[in-house]
Design a protein around this motif. Sequence first.
Motif, short mmCIF file in Angstrom:
data_model
loop_
_atom_site.label_atom_id
_atom_site.label_comp_id
_atom_site.label_asym_id
_atom_site.label_seq_id
_atom_site.Cartn_x
_atom_site.Cartn_y
_atom_site.Cartn_z
N ASN A 23 0.83 -1.19 0.00
CA ASN A 23 0.00 0.00 0.00
C ASN A 23 0.87 1.25 0.00
O ASN A 23 1.87 1.31 0.70
CB ASN A 23 -0.90 -0.02 1.25
CG ASN A 23 -1.96 1.05 1.20
OD1 ASN A 23 -2.35 1.50 0.15
ND2 ASN A 23 -2.43 1.44 2.37
N SER A 24 0.49 2.22 -0.79
CA SER A 24 1.22 3.48 -0.87
C SER A 24 0.24 4.59 -1.23
O SER A 24 -0.65 4.38 -2.05
CB SER A 24 2.31 3.38 -1.93
OG SER A 24 2.91 4.65 -2.14
N PRO A 25 0.40 5.78 -0.63
CA PRO A 25 -0.49 6.89 -0.99
C PRO A 25 -0.29 7.37 -2.43
O PRO A 25 -1.18 7.93 -3.03
CB PRO A 25 -0.15 7.99 0.02
CG PRO A 25 1.21 7.64 0.53
CD PRO A 25 1.35 6.16 0.41
N SER A 48 -1.83 -0.96 -4.21
CA SER A 48 -2.76 0.17 -4.23
C SER A 48 -2.92 0.65 -5.67
O SER A 48 -2.10 0.37 -6.56
CB SER A 48 -2.26 1.28 -3.32
OG SER A 48 -0.89 1.54 -3.49
N GLU A 73 -7.74 3.47 4.37
CA GLU A 73 -6.75 4.55 4.40
C GLU A 73 -5.78 4.47 5.58
O GLU A 73 -4.59 4.63 5.42
CB GLU A 73 -7.45 5.91 4.42
CG GLU A 73 -7.95 6.29 3.03
CD GLU A 73 -8.42 7.71 2.96
OE1 GLU A 73 -7.83 8.58 3.63
OE2 GLU A 73 -9.38 7.95 2.22
N LYS A 74 -6.27 4.25 6.77
CA LYS A 74 -5.39 4.25 7.95
C LYS A 74 -4.80 2.87 8.18
O LYS A 74 -5.45 1.85 7.93
CB LYS A 74 -6.17 4.71 9.19
CG LYS A 74 -6.66 6.14 9.05
CD LYS A 74 -7.20 6.63 10.36
CE LYS A 74 -7.65 8.07 10.15
NZ LYS A 74 -7.44 8.91 11.27
N ASN A 75 -3.57 2.85 8.70
CA ASN A 75 -2.88 1.57 8.90
C ASN A 75 -3.62 0.65 9.86
O ASN A 75 -3.63 -0.56 9.67
CB ASN A 75 -1.45 1.81 9.39
CG ASN A 75 -0.54 2.23 8.26
OD1 ASN A 75 -0.82 1.94 7.10
ND2 ASN A 75 0.53 2.92 8.58
N GLU A 94 5.60 -0.36 8.33
CA GLU A 94 5.27 0.97 7.80
C GLU A 94 6.57 1.74 7.64
O GLU A 94 7.36 1.85 8.57
CB GLU A 94 4.35 1.71 8.76
CG GLU A 94 4.03 3.11 8.29
CD GLU A 94 3.23 3.92 9.30
OE1 GLU A 94 2.80 5.01 8.95
OE2 GLU A 94 3.05 3.46 10.43
#
Length: 107
Positions: A23-25, A48, A73-75, A94
């Motif tokens: 996962n990455s923004p 993602s 969205e949040k870990n 993370e």
Amino acid sequence: VTLHLNPISSVHIHQKPLVFLLNSPLPLVWKLKTERLAPGIRRVFFVSLGSVVQFEKGNFSLSAEMEEKVFPEKNEHLLQWAQKEYGAVTSFTELKISRNIYIKVGE
């Protein structure tokens, strides 16, 4: 980002299925480097949206799968979702900024 996957020292060749949630923004290219992972074993990489996994040439890429997924969205929510979806999470990491990630897989 290069993802280095090796078995733990007590395992000569890792021969079990694996599932990774990457996962990455921002969209990323995940480059996979593996050592001593048996060919022909199912390994799934969920990434993602907009991200891709570049598999090494050879047998590993024949049994590995990549699928884009919308992650929470949040870990904390991602971890809860993964536990619900797969029953267990053996590792959660993370990182804010990294070019290389080293993961030992095994029992």
